[in-house]
Design a protein around this motif. Structure first.
Motif, PDB file in Angstrom:
ATOM      1  N   ASP A  95      -8.079  -6.106   1.635  1.00 42.99           N
ATOM      2  CA  ASP A  95      -8.204  -4.702   2.009  1.00 42.99           C
ATOM      3  C   ASP A  95      -6.955  -3.924   1.594  1.00 42.99           C
ATOM      4  O   ASP A  95      -7.042  -2.787   1.107  1.00 42.99           O
ATOM      5  CB  ASP A  95      -8.403  -4.570   3.521  1.00 42.99           C
ATOM      6  CG  ASP A  95      -9.694  -5.206   4.002  1.00 42.99           C
ATOM      7  OD1 ASP A  95     -10.708  -5.097   3.286  1.00 42.99           O
ATOM      8  OD2 ASP A  95      -9.680  -5.827   5.086  1.00 42.99           O
ATOM      9  N   VAL A  96      -5.785  -4.536   1.805  1.00 49.13           N
ATOM     10  CA  VAL A  96      -4.523  -3.903   1.417  1.00 49.13           C
ATOM     11  C   VAL A  96      -4.511  -3.638  -0.088  1.00 49.13           C
ATOM     12  O   VAL A  96      -4.151  -2.550  -0.549  1.00 49.13           O
ATOM     13  CB  VAL A  96      -3.327  -4.793   1.818  1.00 49.13           C
ATOM     14  CG1 VAL A  96      -2.024  -4.231   1.250  1.00 49.13           C
ATOM     15  CG2 VAL A  96      -3.232  -4.911   3.332  1.00 49.13           C
ATOM     16  N   ASP A  99      -7.006  -0.847  -1.080  1.00 44.86           N
ATOM     17  CA  ASP A  99      -6.469   0.473  -0.747  1.00 44.86           C
ATOM     18  C   ASP A  99      -5.411   0.903  -1.765  1.00 44.86           C
ATOM     19  O   ASP A  99      -5.342   2.073  -2.161  1.00 44.86           O
ATOM     20  CB  ASP A  99      -5.845   0.459   0.649  1.00 44.86           C
ATOM     21  CG  ASP A  99      -6.879   0.360   1.756  1.00 44.86           C
ATOM     22  OD1 ASP A  99      -8.084   0.510   1.460  1.00 44.86           O
ATOM     23  OD2 ASP A  99      -6.486   0.117   2.918  1.00 44.86           O
ATOM     24  N   ALA A 102      -7.073   1.922  -5.082  1.00 43.09           N
ATOM     25  CA  ALA A 102      -7.713   3.235  -4.946  1.00 43.09           C
ATOM     26  C   ALA A 102      -6.679   4.353  -4.933  1.00 43.09           C
ATOM     27  O   ALA A 102      -6.864   5.408  -5.547  1.00 43.09           O
ATOM     28  CB  ALA A 102      -8.555   3.269  -3.676  1.00 43.09           C
ATOM     29  N   LYS A 103      -5.562   4.116  -4.234  1.00 40.12           N
ATOM     30  CA  LYS A 103      -4.518   5.147  -4.137  1.00 40.12           C
ATOM     31  C   LYS A 103      -3.855   5.386  -5.494  1.00 40.12           C
ATOM     32  O   LYS A 103      -3.627   6.543  -5.881  1.00 40.12           O
ATOM     33  CB  LYS A 103      -3.481   4.743  -3.101  1.00 40.12           C
ATOM     34  CG  LYS A 103      -2.353   5.755  -2.948  1.00 40.12           C
ATOM     35  CD  LYS A 103      -1.527   5.519  -1.698  1.00 40.12           C
ATOM     36  CE  LYS A 103      -0.765   4.229  -1.739  1.00 40.12           C
ATOM     37  NZ  LYS A 103       0.137   4.081  -0.564  1.00 40.12           N
ATOM     38  N   GLU A 138      -3.843  14.550   0.826  1.00 40.48           N
ATOM     39  CA  GLU A 138      -4.376  13.328   1.429  1.00 40.48           C
ATOM     40  C   GLU A 138      -3.934  13.169   2.880  1.00 40.48           C
ATOM     41  O   GLU A 138      -4.728  12.845   3.767  1.00 40.48           O
ATOM     42  CB  GLU A 138      -3.890  12.108   0.648  1.00 40.48           C
ATOM     43  CG  GLU A 138      -4.566  11.901  -0.685  1.00 40.48           C
ATOM     44  CD  GLU A 138      -3.998  10.689  -1.401  1.00 40.48           C
ATOM     45  OE1 GLU A 138      -4.480  10.400  -2.499  1.00 40.48           O
ATOM     46  OE2 GLU A 138      -3.072  10.035  -0.857  1.00 40.48           O
TER      47      GLU A 138
END
Length: 245
Positions: A95-96, A99, A102-103, A138
């Motif tokens: 998950d890290v 993320d 995506a960032k 964001e």
């Protein structure tokens, strides 16, 4: 939430996945008792130590040390993610990583977004402004200073404040917020302003003030060690200094 079954670590050609599996084995029941006792809070000191040791290896040109310290820092990421996997609102290292991907894509439209004006172009100044604008949208930040960590060294934090304020068009405000110290000012206030002025000069020269001071300290420390080695120091004063420490 029940703990996941410990994995049987089998070396593969995917070294990163092997590292995740080893951390899982260490933290799972039947693994390392010390690891199992750790929390996010208890690991903070090690996270900071590893980051500083990596910086030292980079600044001294220690390539072998840099490789090792990068691994130690990666361990901290894996450790925190493994702990988080068993907590309320769990997340994993996957998950890290997701993320992060995506960032990075979202914040680099000039690289990843075909058809976006400026794709593949732009100056460093333009890209800084674009990065800041995306982050502000964001995170819904109301100030350019939000997100600057208060746990970093004062010199580094001061330079970050200057950098953020300048990119936000508030550099003059940052540099002129504190009045010039007078002879009547308290010593701490006067020295604080002088130190900040040094950071302003470093920022204008494109110098990392914290790194510059670390480099100077290495020279000072080397001189002290050499003086101790050859005996060219006042032993009585040195003994007293150690006793007072």
């Amino acid at each position: 939430m029940s703990a996941p079954e410990p994995s049987t670590t089998v070396p593969t050609t995917d070294a990163l996945r092997d590292a995740v599996d080893v951390m899982d084995r260490l933290y799972s029941p039947g693994g390392c008792p010390w690891d199992r006792e750790q929390t996010h809070a208890s690991l903070v000191q090690y996270l900071l130590e590893e980051a500083h040791e990596l910086a030292e290896a980079i600044e001294t040109g220690d390539r072998a040390g840099m490789r090792e310290e990068l691994g130690d820092l990666l361990l901290q990421v894996l450790f925190h993610a493994r702990i988080a996997s068993e907590e309320p609102e769990p997340f994993t290292v996957d998950d890290v990583a997701a993320d992060l991907v995506a960032k990075l894509v979202r914040r680099h439209p000039h690289v990843f977004a075909e058809g976006v004006p400026g794709h593949g172009a732009g100056t460093a100044t333009d890209l800084h402004a674009q990065w800041d604008a995306i982050k502000k949208a964001e995170k819904r930040r109301s100030s350019v200073l939000e997100g600057i960590s208060h746990t970093q060294g004062a010199l580094a934090r001061a330079q970050k404040v200057l950098s953020r304020s300048e990119r936000g068009g508030l550099g003059d405000v940052a540099r002129g917020t504190v009045p010039v110290s007078s002879d009547e000012a308290a010593p701490a206030d006067r020295l604080g302003r002088e130190l900040f002025d040094v950071v302003v000069r470093a920022q204008a020269a494109g110098v990392d003030a914290e790194a510059a001071l670390r480099a100077e300290l290495r020279l000072v420390e080397a001189g002290i060690v050499e003086a101790e080695r050859v005996g060219t120091y006042d032993g009585a004063r040195a003994d007293g200094a150690v006793a007072d420490a």
